[in-house]
Scaffold this motif. Sequence first.
Motif, mmCIF file in Angstrom:
data_model
loop_
_atom_site.group_PDB
_atom_site.id
_atom_site.type_symbol
_atom_site.label_atom_id
_atom_site.label_comp_id
_atom_site.label_asym_id
_atom_site.label_seq_id
_atom_site.Cartn_x
_atom_site.Cartn_y
_atom_site.Cartn_z
ATOM 1 N N VAL A 1 20.199 16.578 81.571
ATOM 2 C CA VAL A 1 20.429 16.891 80.158
ATOM 3 C C VAL A 1 21.578 16.046 79.614
ATOM 4 C CG1 VAL A 1 21.190 18.691 78.549
ATOM 5 C CG2 VAL A 1 19.466 19.215 80.288
ATOM 6 N N GLN A 2 22.619 15.867 80.429
ATOM 7 C CA GLN A 2 23.744 15.020 80.036
ATOM 8 C C GLN A 2 23.271 13.600 79.724
ATOM 9 O OE1 GLN A 2 27.308 15.255 79.842
ATOM 10 N NE2 GLN A 2 26.890 17.434 79.619
ATOM 11 N N LEU A 3 22.470 13.041 80.601
ATOM 12 C CA LEU A 3 21.954 11.687 80.398
ATOM 13 C C LEU A 3 21.057 11.623 79.166
ATOM 14 C CD1 LEU A 3 21.048 10.678 84.071
ATOM 15 C CD2 LEU A 3 23.063 9.996 82.765
ATOM 16 N N LEU A 4 20.294 12.681 78.949
ATOM 17 C CA LEU A 4 19.357 12.742 77.832
ATOM 18 C C LEU A 4 20.075 12.702 76.489
ATOM 19 C CD1 LEU A 4 16.243 13.078 77.521
ATOM 20 C CD2 LEU A 4 16.658 15.539 77.315
ATOM 21 N N PHE A 5 21.174 13.467 76.387
ATOM 22 C CA PHE A 5 21.856 13.596 75.099
ATOM 23 C C PHE A 5 23.092 12.704 74.962
ATOM 24 C CE2 PHE A 5 19.386 17.513 74.888
ATOM 25 C CZ PHE A 5 18.962 17.471 73.567
ATOM 26 N N ALA A 6 23.448 11.967 75.991
ATOM 27 C CA ALA A 6 24.628 11.105 75.921
ATOM 28 C C ALA A 6 24.579 10.145 74.728
ATOM 29 C CB ALA A 6 24.806 10.335 77.231
ATOM 30 N N PRO A 7 23.450 9.458 74.475
ATOM 31 C CA PRO A 7 23.415 8.546 73.311
ATOM 32 C C PRO A 7 23.612 9.280 71.985
ATOM 33 C CG PRO A 7 21.577 8.112 74.802
ATOM 34 C CD PRO A 7 22.189 9.400 75.237
ATOM 35 N N VAL A 8 23.030 10.481 71.859
ATOM 36 C CA VAL A 8 23.160 11.261 70.625
ATOM 37 C C VAL A 8 24.611 11.695 70.428
ATOM 38 C CG1 VAL A 8 22.405 13.336 69.396
ATOM 39 C CG2 VAL A 8 20.795 12.093 70.856
ATOM 40 N N PHE A 9 25.216 12.230 71.485
ATOM 41 C CA PHE A 9 26.596 12.702 71.395
ATOM 42 C C PHE A 9 27.567 11.542 71.173
ATOM 43 C CE2 PHE A 9 25.746 16.731 74.137
ATOM 44 C CZ PHE A 9 24.969 17.250 73.111
ATOM 45 N N ASP A 10 27.273 10.398 71.775
ATOM 46 C CA ASP A 10 28.135 9.221 71.591
ATOM 47 C C ASP A 10 28.133 8.769 70.132
ATOM 48 O OD1 ASP A 10 28.847 9.183 74.225
ATOM 49 O OD2 ASP A 10 27.432 7.616 74.813
ATOM 50 N N ARG A 11 26.955 8.802 69.499
ATOM 51 C CA ARG A 11 26.867 8.420 68.092
ATOM 52 C C ARG A 11 27.661 9.395 67.213
ATOM 53 N NH1 ARG A 11 21.404 7.217 69.310
ATOM 54 N NH2 ARG A 11 20.693 9.187 68.394
ATOM 55 N N ILE A 12 27.565 10.674 67.529
ATOM 56 C CA ILE A 12 28.313 11.671 66.762
ATOM 57 C C ILE A 12 29.811 11.487 66.957
ATOM 58 C CG2 ILE A 12 28.807 14.152 66.539
ATOM 59 C CD1 ILE A 12 25.877 14.642 67.363
ATOM 60 N N GLY A 13 30.212 11.188 68.214
ATOM 61 C CA GLY A 13 31.624 10.976 68.523
ATOM 62 C C GLY A 13 32.214 9.816 67.758
#
Length: 199
Positions: free
Chosen positions: A184-196
């Motif tokens: 799940v971490q790998l799955l959402f890492a790009p999404v969370f990185d963009r938000i960050g």
Amino acid sequence: MHFKGMEKVADLIVINLLFILCSIPIVTIGASATAMHYTLRRWREGQGSLAKDFFRSFRLNFRQATALWLVFLLLGAVLALNFWMVSGWTGSMYQVAMVLLIVAGSVLLAWAGVVFPFLARFDNSTFQIGKNALLITLISPGKSLAAMAMNILPVALAAVLPGVFLILSVLWLGILCSTCGYAVQLLFAPVFDRIGKTE
């Protein structure tokens, strides 16, 4: 290389055991899931200490994670009650109601699969965390449904294939939760990185 692989497996087992132990009171599952995701992210980035990171996140996010978890339990209970009420219906109304309830249940499960990794990554009010996680769930349905599937897979397999329940239980206690959490971490890492980057 072989030693490094075994070391990673051992780390996942440690994180998994911490999650299981801290989830035993049931009411603490939200805080435990948040701590697991926080520890997995730090571990993925090569930072920190497993136990120290886990209990730090567990303590700091306990109130928010528990509040969110209780909301999900309440919404789940409401959905279960509605399923029970609708089960006595017949005809087209029954079919429409069941479709709506299944969609609502899927959104709820997918949302729960996003909110705790999101809380582990970002600082905000409980309402804002819940709202933003819901938006991500709706905007990224593919990722959200994949995360939901990974989170409920052990339970679903145990229900459908009770003969393998013991094997699944050993895997669940040993490494399954942390492995799914890592995926799940790998799955959402790009999404969370963009938000960050936008904060």
